[in-house]
Design an enzyme around this catalytic site. Structure first.
Site, PDB file in Angstrom:
ATOM      1  N   ASP A  26       0.836  -1.204   0.000  1.00 56.54           N
ATOM      2  CA  ASP A  26       0.000   0.000   0.000  1.00 56.54           C
ATOM      3  C   ASP A  26       0.867   1.249   0.000  1.00 56.54           C
ATOM      4  O   ASP A  26       1.973   1.248   0.540  1.00 56.54           O
ATOM      5  CB  ASP A  26      -0.912  -0.020   1.242  1.00 56.54           C
ATOM      6  CG  ASP A  26      -2.040   0.987   1.137  1.00 56.54           C
ATOM      7  OD1 ASP A  26      -2.313   1.481   0.013  1.00 56.54           O
ATOM      8  OD2 ASP A  26      -2.652   1.285   2.172  1.00 56.54           O
ATOM      9  N   HIS A  43       2.810   3.270  -9.012  1.00 53.08           N
ATOM     10  CA  HIS A  43       2.674   1.824  -9.246  1.00 53.08           C
ATOM     11  C   HIS A  43       3.925   1.272  -9.952  1.00 53.08           C
ATOM     12  O   HIS A  43       4.357   0.156  -9.685  1.00 53.08           O
ATOM     13  CB  HIS A  43       1.422   1.541 -10.086  1.00 53.08           C
ATOM     14  CG  HIS A  43       0.147   1.940  -9.397  1.00 53.08           C
ATOM     15  ND1 HIS A  43      -0.101   1.640  -8.080  1.00 53.08           N
ATOM     16  CD2 HIS A  43      -0.948   2.628  -9.833  1.00 53.08           C
ATOM     17  CE1 HIS A  43      -1.286   2.124  -7.728  1.00 53.08           C
ATOM     18  NE2 HIS A  43      -1.817   2.726  -8.768  1.00 53.08           N
ATOM     19  N   LEU A 137      10.693 -20.874  -4.050  1.00 53.08           N
ATOM     20  CA  LEU A 137       9.703 -19.963  -3.464  1.00 53.08           C
ATOM     21  C   LEU A 137       8.413 -20.059  -4.260  1.00 53.08           C
ATOM     22  O   LEU A 137       8.443 -20.057  -5.495  1.00 53.08           O
ATOM     23  CB  LEU A 137      10.241 -18.516  -3.553  1.00 53.08           C
ATOM     24  CG  LEU A 137       9.278 -17.402  -3.124  1.00 53.08           C
ATOM     25  CD1 LEU A 137       9.098 -17.405  -1.605  1.00 53.08           C
ATOM     26  CD2 LEU A 137       9.794 -16.029  -3.577  1.00 53.08           C
TER      27      LEU A 137
END
Ligand code: FPP
Length: 248
Positions: A26, A43, A137
């Site tokens: 955020d 972004h 991962l």
């Protein structure tokens, strides 16, 4: 980029490494605003922070990293911002798929992908296929995701199995429910990180975070580095997790 870090050395010495870290990324908009830039610039910088977080998770030995990239509610943002985010996602996949595959990262995208454009969906399918079988991962990217919608979907799937005569209602328990969520097969997040100081869950993994430790940092997402991830893990390692019981 250097991987030597005293925080990394310290967190690796602990026996309680979080297997699964989830992050609510955020603050991209505020980061851009502070610099007099348009929101999409935030972004774009946020996508670089995604690279940082993935590298950090790999170095720390985290097994599952789940990132909240775009909520179902985010479809209500201005079309130009949605387009910029989708373009960023496609670029990220185009630029990173090979490196992710090389590093053993297995990518899955969780959410209602029927709402994505054909090209974004194709990019998602491409990166999932290219990275299948990665063992270092598991990287889950939540896009067009809403936890309530995920829970409703799970309930519907269970009801359908009951209607088909495959399942009796008495057999519906936590495990049966969890098996119908997008996250089926992964452990619940041990650690949930939220950037930008907001103290909210924002419809993210509502079922799965039942016993997650929560770490809120004031750092805006584009400024988030692997050092911030290590700091969150170190703090996690100081927590006394009781799961409703008493301390050992
Ligand atoms: C929240 O900031 C962030 C988002 C809604 C988008 C997250 C997207 C990225 C980090 C980049 C693309 C993702 C990938 C996986 C490559 P906000 O816009 O709500 O910020 P604000 O609260 O300051 O307005």
């Amino acid at each position: 980029m250097t991987i030597s870090s005293s925080r990394l050395d310290e967190l690796r010495r602990s026996t309680s490494l979080p297997k699964h870290v989830a992050i609510i990324m955020d603050g991209n908009g505020r980061w851009a605003l502070e610099r007099g830039l348009e929101r999409p610039a935030g972004h774009k910088a946020g996508a670089d922070a995604v690279r940082e977080a993935v590298e950090g998770a790999l170095h720390a030995g985290v097994r599952v990293l789940t990132l909240f990239a775009f909520s179902q509610e985010n479809w209500q943002r201005p079309q130009a911002e949605i387009d910029a985010l989708m373009a960023l996602l496609e670029n990220y996949i185009a630029e990173e798929a090979e490196a992710l595959q090389r590093e053993g990262v297995s990518v899955r995208v969780l959410g209602d992908l029927t709402l994505l454009s054909a090209s974004a969906r194709a990019a998602v399918e491409r990166v999932e296929a290219a990275t299948t079988g990665g063992t270092s991962l598991d990287l889950n990217v939540c896009i067009s995701y809403s936890a309530r919608a995920e829970i409703v979907r799970a309930a519907r799937r269970l009801a359908e199995r009951v209607a088909r005569g495959e399942l009796v209602p008495d057999r519906i328990d936590d495990a049966a429910f969890a098996a119908e969520l997008y996250t089926a097969g992964w452990p619940d997040p041990d650690l949930l990180i939220r950037t930008s100081g907001e103290m909210r869950i924002s419809n993210f993994l509502l079922w799965q975070v039942a016993y997650s430790e929560i770490h809120v940092t004031p750092v805006l997402w584009p400024d988030f580095t692997r050092e911030d991830l290590y700091a969150a893990i170190l703090e996690f390692q100081q927590r006394d997790r009781r799961f409703g019981r008493v301390s050992a």
